[in-house]
Write a protein that holds these residues in place. Sequence first.
Motif, PDB file in Angstrom:
ATOM      1  N   TRP A   1       0.831  -1.204   0.000  1.00 43.39           N
ATOM      2  CA  TRP A   1       0.000   0.000   0.000  1.00 43.39           C
ATOM      3  C   TRP A   1       0.868   1.257   0.000  1.00 43.39           C
ATOM      4  O   TRP A   1       0.617   2.196  -0.759  1.00 43.39           O
ATOM      5  CB  TRP A   1      -0.927   0.008   1.209  1.00 43.39           C
ATOM      6  CG  TRP A   1      -1.485   1.376   1.518  1.00 43.39           C
ATOM      7  CD1 TRP A   1      -1.175   2.169   2.567  1.00 43.39           C
ATOM      8  CD2 TRP A   1      -2.422   2.117   0.729  1.00 43.39           C
ATOM      9  NE1 TRP A   1      -1.849   3.359   2.503  1.00 43.39           N
ATOM     10  CE2 TRP A   1      -2.630   3.357   1.378  1.00 43.39           C
ATOM     11  CE3 TRP A   1      -3.097   1.861  -0.459  1.00 43.39           C
ATOM     12  CZ2 TRP A   1      -3.490   4.326   0.886  1.00 43.39           C
ATOM     13  CZ3 TRP A   1      -3.957   2.834  -0.954  1.00 43.39           C
ATOM     14  CH2 TRP A   1      -4.147   4.042  -0.288  1.00 43.39           C
ATOM     15  N   TYR A   2       1.904   1.272   0.852  1.00 45.38           N
ATOM     16  CA  TYR A   2       2.793   2.431   0.882  1.00 45.38           C
ATOM     17  C   TYR A   2       3.465   2.635  -0.479  1.00 45.38           C
ATOM     18  O   TYR A   2       3.610   3.765  -0.950  1.00 45.38           O
ATOM     19  CB  TYR A   2       3.861   2.253   1.964  1.00 45.38           C
ATOM     20  CG  TYR A   2       3.369   2.448   3.371  1.00 45.38           C
ATOM     21  CD1 TYR A   2       2.576   3.539   3.709  1.00 45.38           C
ATOM     22  CD2 TYR A   2       3.696   1.536   4.375  1.00 45.38           C
ATOM     23  CE1 TYR A   2       2.118   3.717   5.011  1.00 45.38           C
ATOM     24  CE2 TYR A   2       3.242   1.705   5.673  1.00 45.38           C
ATOM     25  CZ  TYR A   2       2.452   2.798   5.988  1.00 45.38           C
ATOM     26  OH  TYR A   2       1.998   2.970   7.271  1.00 45.38           O
ATOM     27  N   THR A   3       3.877   1.540  -1.094  1.00 46.41           N
ATOM     28  CA  THR A   3       4.518   1.636  -2.405  1.00 46.41           C
ATOM     29  C   THR A   3       3.558   2.216  -3.437  1.00 46.41           C
ATOM     30  O   THR A   3       3.926   3.100  -4.225  1.00 46.41           O
ATOM     31  CB  THR A   3       5.011   0.248  -2.858  1.00 46.41           C
ATOM     32  OG1 THR A   3       5.975  -0.238  -1.918  1.00 46.41           O
ATOM     33  CG2 THR A   3       5.645   0.313  -4.241  1.00 46.41           C
ATOM     34  N   TYR A   4       2.335   1.730  -3.425  1.00 46.48           N
ATOM     35  CA  TYR A   4       1.319   2.255  -4.342  1.00 46.48           C
ATOM     36  C   TYR A   4       1.069   3.737  -4.079  1.00 46.48           C
ATOM     37  O   TYR A   4       1.041   4.558  -5.012  1.00 46.48           O
ATOM     38  CB  TYR A   4       0.020   1.466  -4.188  1.00 46.48           C
ATOM     39  CG  TYR A   4      -1.168   2.116  -4.859  1.00 46.48           C
ATOM     40  CD1 TYR A   4      -1.353   2.024  -6.242  1.00 46.48           C
ATOM     41  CD2 TYR A   4      -2.101   2.844  -4.113  1.00 46.48           C
ATOM     42  CE1 TYR A   4      -2.435   2.638  -6.860  1.00 46.48           C
ATOM     43  CE2 TYR A   4      -3.183   3.457  -4.728  1.00 46.48           C
ATOM     44  CZ  TYR A   4      -3.341   3.357  -6.097  1.00 46.48           C
ATOM     45  OH  TYR A   4      -4.411   3.975  -6.704  1.00 46.48           O
ATOM     46  N   HIS A   5       0.897   4.095  -2.808  1.00 39.82           N
ATOM     47  CA  HIS A   5       0.585   5.478  -2.437  1.00 39.82           C
ATOM     48  C   HIS A   5       1.725   6.421  -2.821  1.00 39.82           C
ATOM     49  O   HIS A   5       1.500   7.489  -3.411  1.00 39.82           O
ATOM     50  CB  HIS A   5       0.317   5.546  -0.933  1.00 39.82           C
ATOM     51  CG  HIS A   5       0.031   6.927  -0.428  1.00 39.82           C
ATOM     52  ND1 HIS A   5       1.023   7.767   0.046  1.00 39.82           N
ATOM     53  CD2 HIS A   5      -1.130   7.629  -0.332  1.00 39.82           C
ATOM     54  CE1 HIS A   5       0.485   8.924   0.405  1.00 39.82           C
ATOM     55  NE2 HIS A   5      -0.815   8.865   0.193  1.00 39.82           N
ATOM     56  N   ASN A   6       2.970   6.050  -2.490  1.00 40.01           N
ATOM     57  CA  ASN A   6       4.112   6.914  -2.789  1.00 40.01           C
ATOM     58  C   ASN A   6       4.328   7.059  -4.289  1.00 40.01           C
ATOM     59  O   ASN A   6       4.604   8.156  -4.790  1.00 40.01           O
ATOM     60  CB  ASN A   6       5.378   6.352  -2.142  1.00 40.01           C
ATOM     61  CG  ASN A   6       5.360   6.461  -0.631  1.00 40.01           C
ATOM     62  OD1 ASN A   6       4.619   7.266  -0.065  1.00 40.01           O
ATOM     63  ND2 ASN A   6       6.167   5.649   0.031  1.00 40.01           N
ATOM     64  N   THR A   7       4.208   5.956  -5.003  1.00 40.18           N
ATOM     65  CA  THR A   7       4.419   6.005  -6.449  1.00 40.18           C
ATOM     66  C   THR A   7       3.357   6.851  -7.132  1.00 40.18           C
ATOM     67  O   THR A   7       3.661   7.655  -8.027  1.00 40.18           O
ATOM     68  CB  THR A   7       4.414   4.582  -7.032  1.00 40.18           C
ATOM     69  OG1 THR A   7       5.393   3.786  -6.349  1.00 40.18           O
ATOM     70  CG2 THR A   7       4.734   4.606  -8.517  1.00 40.18           C
ATOM     71  N   LYS A   8       2.118   6.702  -6.701  1.00 40.11           N
ATOM     72  CA  LYS A   8       1.035   7.506  -7.264  1.00 40.11           C
ATOM     73  C   LYS A   8       1.289   8.992  -7.025  1.00 40.11           C
ATOM     74  O   LYS A   8       1.081   9.830  -7.920  1.00 40.11           O
ATOM     75  CB  LYS A   8      -0.299   7.089  -6.643  1.00 40.11           C
ATOM     76  CG  LYS A   8      -1.503   7.823  -7.215  1.00 40.11           C
ATOM     77  CD  LYS A   8      -2.795   7.350  -6.562  1.00 40.11           C
ATOM     78  CE  LYS A   8      -3.996   8.117  -7.116  1.00 40.11           C
ATOM     79  NZ  LYS A   8      -5.264   7.676  -6.450  1.00 40.11           N
ATOM     80  N   ALA A   9       1.771   9.341  -5.825  1.00 42.64           N
ATOM     81  CA  ALA A   9       2.058  10.739  -5.503  1.00 42.64           C
ATOM     82  C   ALA A   9       3.195  11.284  -6.371  1.00 42.64           C
ATOM     83  O   ALA A   9       3.151  12.432  -6.830  1.00 42.64           O
ATOM     84  CB  ALA A   9       2.410  10.870  -4.023  1.00 42.64           C
ATOM     85  N   ILE A  10       4.208  10.461  -6.611  1.00 39.16           N
ATOM     86  CA  ILE A  10       5.337  10.891  -7.446  1.00 39.16           C
ATOM     87  C   ILE A  10       4.881  11.149  -8.875  1.00 39.16           C
ATOM     88  O   ILE A  10       5.231  12.168  -9.487  1.00 39.16           O
ATOM     89  CB  ILE A  10       6.451   9.826  -7.420  1.00 39.16           C
ATOM     90  CG1 ILE A  10       7.111   9.778  -6.042  1.00 39.16           C
ATOM     91  CG2 ILE A  10       7.501  10.103  -8.493  1.00 39.16           C
ATOM     92  CD1 ILE A  10       8.062   8.618  -5.861  1.00 39.16           C
ATOM     93  N   LEU A  11       4.099  10.235  -9.417  1.00 39.02           N
ATOM     94  CA  LEU A  11       3.662  10.365 -10.806  1.00 39.02           C
ATOM     95  C   LEU A  11       2.738  11.568 -11.002  1.00 39.02           C
ATOM     96  O   LEU A  11       2.657  12.118 -12.103  1.00 39.02           O
ATOM     97  CB  LEU A  11       2.961   9.083 -11.255  1.00 39.02           C
ATOM     98  CG  LEU A  11       3.830   7.815 -11.261  1.00 39.02           C
ATOM     99  CD1 LEU A  11       3.010   6.613 -11.698  1.00 39.02           C
ATOM    100  CD2 LEU A  11       5.048   7.992 -12.156  1.00 39.02           C
ATOM    101  N   ALA A  12       2.077  11.975  -9.928  1.00 39.35           N
ATOM    102  CA  ALA A  12       1.139  13.101 -10.027  1.00 39.35           C
ATOM    103  C   ALA A  12       1.787  14.445  -9.724  1.00 39.35           C
ATOM    104  O   ALA A  12       1.137  15.486  -9.840  1.00 39.35           O
ATOM    105  CB  ALA A  12      -0.028  12.880  -9.069  1.00 39.35           C
ATOM    106  N   SER A  13       3.068  14.440  -9.340  1.00 37.52           N
ATOM    107  CA  SER A  13       3.715  15.676  -8.892  1.00 37.52           C
ATOM    108  C   SER A  13       5.007  15.930  -9.656  1.00 37.52           C
ATOM    109  O   SER A  13       5.688  14.995 -10.080  1.00 37.52           O
ATOM    110  CB  SER A  13       4.015  15.588  -7.392  1.00 37.52           C
ATOM    111  OG  SER A  13       4.779  16.684  -6.957  1.00 37.52           O
TER     112      SER A  13
END
Length: 344
Positions: A182-194
């Motif tokens: 979950w943390y990996t998904y959350h962090n990666t999603k935040a990176i791709l959106a920023s």
Amino acid sequence: MEDTKSAKVWLRIFAAGYLVCCALLLTSLFTPIPYGDLTRIGRISEREFGWHEPPPPIPDADVKTWPINEADILVIGDSFSVRYAWQSALVGAGYKMTTTHWDNLGGVVCGDFSSWLEKSGFKGKVVIIESIERLLEDRIQKSESCATMKHAFKPTPPPFENPAKPAPGFQLNWDAELLSGWYTYHNTKAILASDSWTNTPERWGPLIDARVVPDGCKQFSHHACDKLLMTAEDRVNPALSVKSARFMKSFETTAAPYKVVWMVVPNKSTVYLQQNHADEFRAAFNPQNIGPDLFALAEQNRFKVMDLFPANETHVSTRGYILFGQRMLEAVRQVFPPPAAKSQ
């Protein structure tokens, strides 16, 4: 009747919790095992930031060390040297080398350096002092006030496996924590959106930066090739100074009769985002002829060498190690011909 209703409520809560845990477990199991230090520490997806270009081979016979009393060259380095990757270029050319980590010396080189080498049994002629850019300023500042080497020589052993290993294939991540997927998904999603993301745990402070890199897909093989991961130390630590460059030159006298060749590895962010970050230092360092300009080498090759610094790593790739190793071989040959050449 009321008891039955309460039991159903609790059963539903338990079932919902069980399903959530199962979903988290499956997510973690199918999250690729991180093989880069930045993706591992930051819990960031290898699917998006793992490199794909297969590395060139390094002969096993060149990943080798010798006792200090048999070595031609002593390497003092950090994590860029403990893989014995760039040294393979010199070993392949006939030099006998031994390597130790800065930490084994207390992070300093001191005023009695030459006598320390002699007491350690070093009979060679050349010492290569390697450091990543972001840590060298602190190491130099501490060395300036150091009179006596307090630690006996301790070699750093070669790695258990060849440093030119390919990226691992997919395996179920059985060692993952329940929430790591979950943390990996959350962090990666935040990176791709920023365009600008920093992993900042409360306990440690800034750890990893993710930034947009110009022309990234011409330089990297990872899927999200317009984004790059870097250690936040590149940004937080002090820049190299002119004063440090002058100390490095003066250390020639301290180390005499041994010849010191400095190997300053540029920060990942310096190579791809802030090419002028070390300009003042380089302007003082380069004319002194105490080591090669790896900043220029990286700048000249970052579009030629795919994944020179892989996105998921703080270190250079195998191609990067080979590139830097060949340049260090040229620098060493200028001051110390290889033994094979001398015996002809």
